[in-house]
Write a protein that holds these residues in place. Structure first.
Motif, mmCIF file in Angstrom:
data_model
loop_
_atom_site.group_PDB
_atom_site.id
_atom_site.type_symbol
_atom_site.label_atom_id
_atom_site.label_comp_id
_atom_site.label_asym_id
_atom_site.label_seq_id
_atom_site.Cartn_x
_atom_site.Cartn_y
_atom_site.Cartn_z
ATOM 1 N N GLU A 108 0.824 -1.204 0.000
ATOM 2 C CA GLU A 108 0.000 0.000 0.000
ATOM 3 C C GLU A 108 0.863 1.261 0.000
ATOM 4 O OE1 GLU A 108 -4.152 -0.997 2.176
ATOM 5 O OE2 GLU A 108 -2.387 -1.057 3.487
ATOM 6 N N TYR A 109 1.975 1.185 0.696
ATOM 7 C CA TYR A 109 2.920 2.313 0.683
ATOM 8 C C TYR A 109 3.386 2.597 -0.739
ATOM 9 C CZ TYR A 109 7.740 4.111 0.630
ATOM 10 O OH TYR A 109 8.889 4.794 0.313
ATOM 11 N N LEU A 110 3.735 1.579 -1.498
ATOM 12 C CA LEU A 110 4.168 1.762 -2.878
ATOM 13 C C LEU A 110 3.092 2.454 -3.706
ATOM 14 C CD1 LEU A 110 5.889 -1.686 -3.575
ATOM 15 C CD2 LEU A 110 7.026 0.519 -3.221
ATOM 16 N N HIS A 111 1.848 2.089 -3.462
ATOM 17 C CA HIS A 111 0.724 2.680 -4.191
ATOM 18 C C HIS A 111 0.534 4.146 -3.802
ATOM 19 C CE1 HIS A 111 -3.720 2.076 -5.608
ATOM 20 N NE2 HIS A 111 -3.223 3.226 -5.997
ATOM 21 N N LEU A 112 0.467 4.415 -2.493
ATOM 22 C CA LEU A 112 0.155 5.762 -2.021
ATOM 23 C C LEU A 112 1.304 6.737 -2.206
ATOM 24 C CD1 LEU A 112 -1.899 7.598 -0.593
ATOM 25 C CD2 LEU A 112 -0.930 6.844 1.597
ATOM 26 N N PHE A 151 7.329 -9.954 2.223
ATOM 27 C CA PHE A 151 6.283 -10.217 3.205
ATOM 28 C C PHE A 151 5.417 -8.975 3.451
ATOM 29 C CE2 PHE A 151 9.229 -13.645 3.842
ATOM 30 C CZ PHE A 151 8.412 -14.733 4.119
ATOM 31 N N GLY A 152 5.857 -7.836 2.940
ATOM 32 C CA GLY A 152 5.051 -6.639 3.005
ATOM 33 C C GLY A 152 4.045 -6.523 1.871
ATOM 34 N N MET A 153 3.939 -7.575 1.073
ATOM 35 C CA MET A 153 3.024 -7.557 -0.074
ATOM 36 C C MET A 153 1.790 -8.417 0.175
ATOM 37 S SD MET A 153 4.868 -5.603 -1.986
ATOM 38 C CE MET A 153 4.120 -5.723 -3.605
ATOM 39 N N PRO A 184 15.739 0.300 -1.719
ATOM 40 C CA PRO A 184 15.706 1.708 -1.259
ATOM 41 C C PRO A 184 14.316 2.148 -0.812
ATOM 42 C CG PRO A 184 17.034 1.527 -3.237
ATOM 43 C CD PRO A 184 16.356 0.191 -3.058
ATOM 44 N N LEU A 185 13.286 1.739 -1.555
ATOM 45 C CA LEU A 185 11.926 2.088 -1.162
ATOM 46 C C LEU A 185 11.531 1.343 0.105
ATOM 47 C CD1 LEU A 185 10.103 2.146 -4.632
ATOM 48 C CD2 LEU A 185 11.025 4.055 -3.319
ATOM 49 N N PHE A 186 12.003 0.133 0.245
ATOM 50 C CA PHE A 186 11.722 -0.639 1.460
ATOM 51 C C PHE A 186 12.314 0.042 2.685
ATOM 52 C CE2 PHE A 186 12.810 -4.460 4.203
ATOM 53 C CZ PHE A 186 11.512 -4.640 4.657
ATOM 54 N N TYR A 243 10.118 2.876 3.571
ATOM 55 C CA TYR A 243 8.892 2.365 4.209
ATOM 56 C C TYR A 243 9.135 2.057 5.684
ATOM 57 C CZ TYR A 243 5.322 -0.800 5.831
ATOM 58 O OH TYR A 243 4.343 -1.387 6.611
ATOM 59 N N LEU A 244 10.224 1.387 5.987
ATOM 60 C CA LEU A 244 10.516 1.043 7.377
ATOM 61 C C LEU A 244 10.616 2.294 8.240
ATOM 62 C CD1 LEU A 244 13.221 -1.764 6.935
ATOM 63 C CD2 LEU A 244 10.800 -2.065 7.499
ATOM 64 N N ASN A 245 11.136 3.347 7.687
ATOM 65 C CA ASN A 245 11.347 4.577 8.441
ATOM 66 C C ASN A 245 10.055 5.344 8.691
ATOM 67 O OD1 ASN A 245 13.086 6.669 9.622
ATOM 68 N ND2 ASN A 245 12.476 7.867 7.831
ATOM 69 N N ARG A 246 9.139 5.393 7.691
ATOM 70 C CA ARG A 246 7.981 6.261 7.850
ATOM 71 C C ARG A 246 6.710 5.779 7.146
ATOM 72 N NH1 ARG A 246 7.521 10.625 3.381
ATOM 73 N NH2 ARG A 246 8.558 9.594 1.628
ATOM 74 N N GLY A 247 6.770 4.630 6.476
ATOM 75 C CA GLY A 247 5.705 4.273 5.556
ATOM 76 C C GLY A 247 4.463 3.632 6.113
ATOM 77 N N TYR A 248 4.406 3.352 7.418
ATOM 78 C CA TYR A 248 3.248 2.650 7.980
ATOM 79 C C TYR A 248 2.031 3.553 8.120
ATOM 80 C CZ TYR A 248 0.769 -0.635 11.082
ATOM 81 O OH TYR A 248 -0.140 -1.513 11.633
#
Length: 389
Positions: A152-156, A385-387, A185-187, A190-195
């Motif tokens: 969802e992070y990738l989408h938004l 596993f985030g997918m 890099p995107l992962f 996400y770990l830093n702020r993507g939730y």
């Protein structure tokens, strides 16, 4: 007669409501149910999803209100619902219901008095609907909503759309994102702020700290009827957990650290878990989800870890991500031999150089590695596993 300012307020919110991403939970909700509750931690997008529903609705007469609206300083919910129905209202959405005193009693009355009305409400995940002021359990269907998955992070955040993958597909290394040559890099971002969806805005860390403060100082004490001094101890506990998690809890040590009886510590942990501040990994002795002995305490998600601690241990971050993402669709349990157990599979989490010794001789076991883009055999990339939702 309904105050026109309520409709004007709803209209302005609808104009500002994006439709770029509809959350994973949207299609799971029976929006035409008579009484539907959506609960979850602060900041995960419950309000946005409700407004998206109104924008996508065809037919019916809809009204959105927030329970902390000044309107309720001299009006009550039951009267609003009565007036709404008299004006032909069919669907009412009450946001942040936990901010309205006597919420369950008035919801029950509205439900009983208006059999053709559809009521949807959102609330803090701290709320225990089954223990509300009146029995709503047999009237209400409750849906629990979590933060953004990596998918969802990738989408938004990056307008990269792909479908969710099942656990079986992930374990067979079938996850594919054609638009991305290198996902790591995107992962990391996400770990830093993507939730949390609000990370798209500026000042993520200050806003995250505000979410934590409101949850620990307002939501939990209000639900548990805590004194201010007790709320401060709860905040102290979260600060301690942020430096230690994941770790096996010692009730006595935690009690000594924050100055309470060790008999109170399990309740405090449950409150923090319900509020989306921590995750409790249990063994399989309980037989069903959310039962069993607590084996490890985690901070709820990687983005929260980054906000609470200045130096995040990468090993802890990896475990936290795996547990956080997989618990949405699966019952994640502690593994006696390794890190996690899910549906008969065993998972050992580590970095690129992680060996296989830990799971030798264990059937249906996998090594989950960070810092790799693709998997093979029993070696699975952590990011995939985030997918799963």
């Amino acid at each position: 007669m309904i105050d026109n300012r309520l409709y004007a307020y709803m209209s302005e919110l609808l104009k500002q409501t994006p439709m770029s991403l509809v959350r994973y939970k949207y299609d799971q909700i029976n929006w035409e149910g008579r009484l539907v509750g959506i609960v979850g931690p602060r900041g995960v997008g419950k309000s946005t999803m409700v407004l998206q529903r109104i924008k996508q609705s065809q037919g019916g007469h809809h009204l959105y209100v927030s329970a902390d609206n000044m309107y309720f300083s001299n009006h009550n919910l039951v009267d609003l619902v009565d007036d709404f129905v008299k004006e032909g209202g069919t669907h009412i959405y009450i946001d942040e219901i936990h901010k309205y005193a006597g919420w369950s009693r008035e919801l029950k009355q509205s439900y009983d008095m208006h059999p053709n009305l559809h009521i949807v409400f959102t609330g803090s995940s701290v709320l225990d609907i089954k223990q509300g002021e009146m029995d709503l359990n047999r009237r209400t269907v409750i849906y629990d909503m979590q933060g953004l998955s990596f998918r969802e992070y990738l989408h938004l955040f990056h307008q990269i759309q792909c479908r969710p993958y099942t656990l079986a597909e992930i374990l067979h290394c079938q996850v594919s994102i054609p638009e991305i040559d290198h996902p790591l890099p995107l992962f990391r971002d996400y770990l830093n702020r993507g939730y949390y969806p609000f990370a798209l805005e500026n000042d993520f860390v200050p806003k995250m700290i505000q979410v934590v403060a409101q949850t620990v100082e307002v939501d939990i004490p209000q639900y548990a009827d805590m004194k201010a001094s007790t709320a401060r101890k709860l905040k102290r506990m979260l600060a301690i957990l942020a430096t230690l998690a994941p770790f096996k809890p010692s009730m006595k040590s935690l009690a000594n650290e924050i100055g309470v009886s060790k008999n109170n510590v399990p309740d405090y942990l449950i409150y923090l878990e319900r509020a989306g501040m921590i995750g409790l990994l249990r063994d399989d002795t309980g037989g069903i989800r959310n039962l069993g002995k607590v084996e490890k305490v985690y901070i709820d998600n990687p983005s929260l870890m980054s906000a609470l601690t200045s130096e995040v241990n990468i090993g802890n971050l990896r475990e936290t991500f795996f547990y956080n993402q997989m618990r949405v669709n699966h019952d994640v349990r502690d593994s006696k031999a390794s890190d996690f157990s899910i549906d008969g599979y065993t998972f050992e989490i580590g970095g690129r150089k992680k060996g296989k010794q830990q799971i030798e001789g264990i059937p249906n076991s996998f090594i989950v590695k960070d810092d790799i883009e693709t998997g093979h055999g029993i070696v699975i990339p952590l990011w995939t596993f985030g997918m799963n939702y």
